[in-house]
Design a protein around this motif. Structure first.
Motif, PDB file in Angstrom:
ATOM      1  N   ASP A  67       0.840  -1.207   0.000  1.00  0.00           N
ATOM      2  CA  ASP A  67       0.000   0.000   0.000  1.00  0.00           C
ATOM      3  C   ASP A  67       0.873   1.255   0.000  1.00  0.00           C
ATOM      4  O   ASP A  67       0.566   2.243  -0.678  1.00  0.00           O
ATOM      5  N   MET A  68       1.945   1.212   0.792  1.00  0.00           N
ATOM      6  CA  MET A  68       2.946   2.278   0.749  1.00  0.00           C
ATOM      7  C   MET A  68       4.079   1.806  -0.144  1.00  0.00           C
ATOM      8  O   MET A  68       4.618   0.708   0.057  1.00  0.00           O
ATOM      9  N   THR A  69       4.435   2.605  -1.145  1.00  0.00           N
ATOM     10  CA  THR A  69       5.522   2.223  -2.039  1.00  0.00           C
ATOM     11  C   THR A  69       6.869   2.460  -1.372  1.00  0.00           C
ATOM     12  O   THR A  69       6.972   3.154  -0.351  1.00  0.00           O
ATOM     13  N   ILE A  70       7.903   1.906  -1.975  1.00  0.00           N
ATOM     14  CA  ILE A  70       9.255   2.100  -1.439  1.00  0.00           C
ATOM     15  C   ILE A  70       9.639   3.569  -1.496  1.00  0.00           C
ATOM     16  O   ILE A  70      10.231   4.116  -0.553  1.00  0.00           O
ATOM     17  N   GLU A  71       9.273   4.241  -2.593  1.00  0.00           N
ATOM     18  CA  GLU A  71       9.595   5.667  -2.747  1.00  0.00           C
ATOM     19  C   GLU A  71       8.921   6.496  -1.657  1.00  0.00           C
ATOM     20  O   GLU A  71       9.538   7.401  -1.072  1.00  0.00           O
ATOM     21  N   GLN A  72       7.662   6.179  -1.371  1.00  0.00           N
ATOM     22  CA  GLN A  72       6.940   6.898  -0.321  1.00  0.00           C
ATOM     23  C   GLN A  72       7.565   6.646   1.048  1.00  0.00           C
ATOM     24  O   GLN A  72       7.698   7.571   1.864  1.00  0.00           O
ATOM     25  N   ALA A  73       7.968   5.410   1.291  1.00  0.00           N
ATOM     26  CA  ALA A  73       8.581   5.070   2.572  1.00  0.00           C
ATOM     27  C   ALA A  73       9.900   5.808   2.760  1.00  0.00           C
ATOM     28  O   ALA A  73      10.215   6.293   3.858  1.00  0.00           O
ATOM     29  N   ARG A  74      10.691   5.925   1.696  1.00  0.00           N
ATOM     30  CA  ARG A  74      11.963   6.640   1.793  1.00  0.00           C
ATOM     31  C   ARG A  74      11.749   8.129   2.043  1.00  0.00           C
ATOM     32  O   ARG A  74      12.499   8.766   2.800  1.00  0.00           O
ATOM     33  N   LYS A  75      10.721   8.709   1.417  1.00  0.00           N
ATOM     34  CA  LYS A  75      10.417  10.127   1.642  1.00  0.00           C
ATOM     35  C   LYS A  75       9.988  10.368   3.081  1.00  0.00           C
ATOM     36  O   LYS A  75      10.392  11.348   3.712  1.00  0.00           O
TER      37      LYS A  75
END
Length: 399
Positions: A67-75
């Motif tokens: 549901d949360m992408t890797i890019e979103q998690a890194r941000k």
């Protein structure tokens, strides 16, 4: 499998769920990871970070994959790291996030201030309900500039440029006041810097050859409330909302005046009533204790009668005429009968920096003369009896 690697979607999807009682931790080694980790249990894969703040370990859960992408998690990881670097506890930051206002809560605050200043609340309420409800529960920091730009463009395509600009202006004013005046929110204004659509001003008004057909169509209208509303709109040149909300307590038959407490300009306005308008209003006395044009809805008064207006125009064989054009019609006929721009501006309550000082020195006598000449000219062009100020076809139709 090595628990330290650069996270990618295929790799995370390939990780099996843990067996009963296990929790496996994976560490993102990407250069922008900043300590991002993934916790894998029997049922879920969850992004989190764990840091020491003032010597104490703090864990922040970010969201579940995929549901949360890797890019979103890194941000999100970068945001938390910035918070810690600024000396703030992650727990405090999370609590502030939970307590952050939603768009609807900001709108409620906006309406409290607007109503306290006696500004008209109907239009912003309708604008929010029609176009911003899908964002109502969103936290303010989640609303981004690009989203507002796309919404503005979408409304412009589907509902028109004027409507899109109204929505953009509401968002901009709400955020701006929350940030700079009330200081109840932090961050940036996501509506700032978005260019409004250019709006072409209308110059449509009732022409002399249209007036006979227009008055005849009104005379055939069976709904006397709507018919009289249209006539008063034409004969006073008042704004649509003001006429819809006209109350008996605002009218003085002795002075032949209508005192509007608050207009679009946030000022009071006194409108001189032509003899033809007085005849119509006297005929309506007794229809309702409060409203001149009562309605069946929750407001108690008539709401914009779009279907009836279309019906009147169809009978009159008139195209591209809006109810607001009736206001412009009075001003145009005042000009036809020799009124100066200052007189016209005074009678229509136009707000202009260049002419405000002139308006302030005008009394109602020249305005009354101008309005009377204009309304008489319109009635004469429409084949009505201007000598006695009796609106004969409308009085007959009442029976």
């Amino acid at each position: 499998m090595d628990t330290h690697f650069s996270f990618t979607k295929p790799l995370l999807e390939a990780i099996p769920f843990a067996t009963t009682g296990e929790r496996i931790i994976y560490h993102d080694t990407h250069k922008s990871a900043g300590g991002l980790q993934l916790r894998v249990t029997v049922t879920s894969k969850t992004f989190f970070i764990q840091k020491r703040v003032n010597g104490r370990p703090e864990r922040v859960t970010l969201g579940k994959f995929p549901d949360m992408t890797i890019e979103q998690a890194r941000k999100e990881t970068a945001k938390v790291n910035a918070t810690i670097a600024g000396g703030e506890s992650v727990a405090t930051a999370k609590r502030a996030k939970r307590e952050e206002l939603t768009l609807h809560e900001l709108f409620d605050e906006y309406m409290l201030h607007a109503e306290a200043k006696n500004k008209r609340p109907d239009k912003p309420k309708d604008t929010f309900r029609l176009y911003l409800t899908p964002w109502a529960k969103r936290k303010l920091s989640s609303i981004k500039h690009d989203e507002v730009r796309k919404l503005h463009a979408k409304i412009g395509r589907e509902k028109g440029k004027v409507t899109a600009n109204i929505v953009l202006k509401l968002l901009h004013v709400m955020f701006n006041k929350g940030l700079t005046e009330w200081r109840i929110i932090k961050g940036d204004n996501p509506a700032h810097g978005i260019k409004k659509f250019p709006e072409q001003s209308r110059d449509r008004f009732l022409q002399a050859d249209e007036l006979p057909r227009f008055f005849e169509a009104l005379g055939q209208e069976e709904n006397t409330t709507i018919r009289d509303y249209v006539l008063i709109s034409l004969l006073t040149g008042a704004r649509k909302t003001n006429v819809l909300e006209m109350q008996w307590r605002e009218i003085s038959f002795e002075r032949m005046e209508w005192r509007i407490p608050t207009t679009k300009n946030s000022t009071a306005q006194t409108i001189t009533l032509a003899p033809e308008a007085v005849v119509i209003l006297r005929e309506r006395q007794g229809c309702c204790d409060t409203w001149v044009f009562p309605g069946d809805g929750r407001t108690g008064h008539l709401v914009e009668p779009k279907k009836a207006w279309a019906r009147i125009l169809e009978r009159a064989n008139i195209e591209d005429l809006h109810i607001h054009d009736l206001r412009r019609s009075l001003g145009s006929w005042q000009a036809k009968t020799g009124a100066s721009l200052s007189i016209i501006g005074k009678s229509l309550n136009h707000k202009s920096v260049n002419t405000t000082a002139i308006y302030a020195r005008l009394d109602l006598d020249p305005v009354r003369d101008s309005v009377n000449r204009a309304t008489s000219a319109m009635f004469e062009a429409g084949g009505m009896n201007k000598e006695t100020a009796e609106v004969t076809p409308f009085n007959q139709a009442r029976g």
